[in-house]
Design an enzyme around this catalytic site. Sequence first.
Site, short mmCIF file in Angstrom:
data_model
loop_
_atom_site.label_atom_id
_atom_site.label_comp_id
_atom_site.label_asym_id
_atom_site.label_seq_id
_atom_site.Cartn_x
_atom_site.Cartn_y
_atom_site.Cartn_z
N LYS A 159 10.44 -1.51 15.58
CA LYS A 159 9.97 -0.32 15.34
C LYS A 159 10.42 0.71 16.33
CE LYS A 159 6.16 -0.56 12.11
NZ LYS A 159 4.58 -0.32 12.03
N GLU A 203 -6.98 -4.05 0.12
CA GLU A 203 -8.10 -3.20 -0.22
C GLU A 203 -9.05 -3.97 -1.25
OE1 GLU A 203 -4.76 -0.40 0.68
OE2 GLU A 203 -5.00 -2.21 -0.57
N ARG A 222 -7.60 1.33 -5.21
CA ARG A 222 -6.87 0.09 -5.35
C ARG A 222 -7.93 -1.09 -5.27
NH1 ARG A 222 -1.78 -0.77 -1.85
NH2 ARG A 222 -0.86 -1.57 -3.65
#
Length: 640
Positions: free
Chosen positions: A287, A372, A400
């Site tokens: 990243k 979730e 979700r």
Amino acid sequence: MTDKQSLLESVSTPADVRALDKRALHQLAEELRDFLLNSVSATGGHLSSNLGTVELTIALHHVYQLPYDRLIWDVGHQSYPHKILTGRRDQMSSLRQLNGISGFPRRSESEYDAFGTAHSSTSISAALGMAVASKTKGEHIGPNRRRHIAVIGDGAMSGGMAFEALNNGGLDTELDLLVILNDNDMSISRPVGALSNYLTRLLSGRFYRSAREFSKQVLGAIPPVLEFAKRFEGHAKGMLMPSTLFEELGFNYVGPIDGHDLDALVPTLQNLRNLKGPHFLHVITRKGQGYRQAEADPILYHGPGKFDPEIGITSKAASKPTYSQVFGKWLCDIAAKDPRVIAVTPAMCEGSGMQAFAQEFPNRYFDVGIAEQHAVTFAAGIACEGQRPVMAIYSTFLQRGYDQLIHDVALQNLPVLFAIDRAGLVGADGATHAGVFDIAFMRCVPNMVVMAPKDERECRQMLSTGLSINGPSAVRYPRGAGTGIDATDTLEPLPVGQAELIRESRKTNVRDRIAILAFGAMVTPAIAAGEALDATVVNMRFVKPIDLAMIEKIANSHGLIVTVEEHVIMGGAGSACAEALVALGDAIPMVPIVHLGLPDRFIDHGDHQTLLSLEGLDAKGIEASIRGKIVSPIALKAAS
């Protein structure tokens, strides 16, 4: 080729990338990374993840026949290089702005966006569905067979849906499906370099494939030997790379490979493109690659606002705390007093303001990853044992875990407190992240208590209220800063189901009196509109249970009721008020009611306040909407 300064400007389609030679691909990567940094620093947006996928994006566009081949970016945080290389370079200045391009892949935006994404772990399922559809149409055979590629990050692999798709996708060896794991977890220490790249090319190349097929044919007549050979092959690969899981699911595992090495990426993808069946390519990226500040702190540079790339992000003293910070402070304060409090979040530590809690109470903090459904049931299990779980989650992500909210929490009436961040419109992130459905899908669930605070102090009070309830509860609060009111020491709960009368109209004629019933963040603009109209303003506080006594009082003393919420009108808080009026029946006169809220359509990205204004949910819009309704409803009532 063209000179260094103009190469990127000459590329507007994947065909242009396919035409470039090896040297030009490296040059393109340099220019693309520079353009990306300068563009995102000027508009704001996701930066670290996009800097990390520059070479992977170029390699994919160089090898595959896009858009005929289908390329899907999971979540979409890393799709900016893809947008730039597919004719949207000149539109990047409008990124995430009103009427500009989206920060996520969107089918309506470009033919190169094969599938709209923004929530995680969906790419493999979508790519698998496309591959099956291609097979049913006969597009899986011949030299021009269609390929399907899903690029998924390591964080998204924590979502169970990704493994459901992998479990399903490895069953059909005729499907042209490539799953690319973009592994940018800096803690992964598996060696990446010349040796692993060589092994990857070997395993994806013709020699390995031919040897594998030959062994099947020759040893097939001797089953015990064939079984031994399969086991040896699996163990040999397992010693070199983490292939076992994906091989068992039916995927040919290849990798890990350096995701910033074009000289390794391109030939590996070319080899894989010529193979049929499901394959899994593991690439290691970093990243923030190429920008020192983002490499050092990829979380800070994950989704920054505007900044000077020469200086980097500089900290600014916030004049008002955000609701996320208010929640985080409350969580620490309440946990210090109540040892039963346990915090749960599905990969939303920083976004939900939980860093301090994670440091102060590490044994009572659980980040379960992007999962979730698991997070909700996990919290339910904690509640079963007498603890008090507080689950911090964005409104859009709670969708979700809806089945788990109903079945595992509410049905068993377990005391799980849902701290729902990003309720309402969310500005630049747009429709995929807007929290505008939670009132509708929660208030219909038995046992749920649903609250919406007008300010920071009330937010703390409601969180304490939820913790005191012996059953499921939810506090929904918006993104960004609050009103600036001091809320540093409040831990006292509110009386459940009790609204607050903020101002009362001075008008004496009932038919002329207007009442505004406001919820959550809409209380502040409703007060301003109420002042301009001399209207009664009520902070309803509770969506469920609704304050029937307050509604009865208002209905008996006003000629028009207006509800205001930053939520869809259909099934929202206004609907709850209308249902209450019906339930009161003959106890009240027939009073006209008007609902102000969000319409039955998805609201696009843009500045939050601008979007509210466009939807008539700022103070002026509320006032104007009410003035437009005053004549007809009240005149109608008077005539009757």
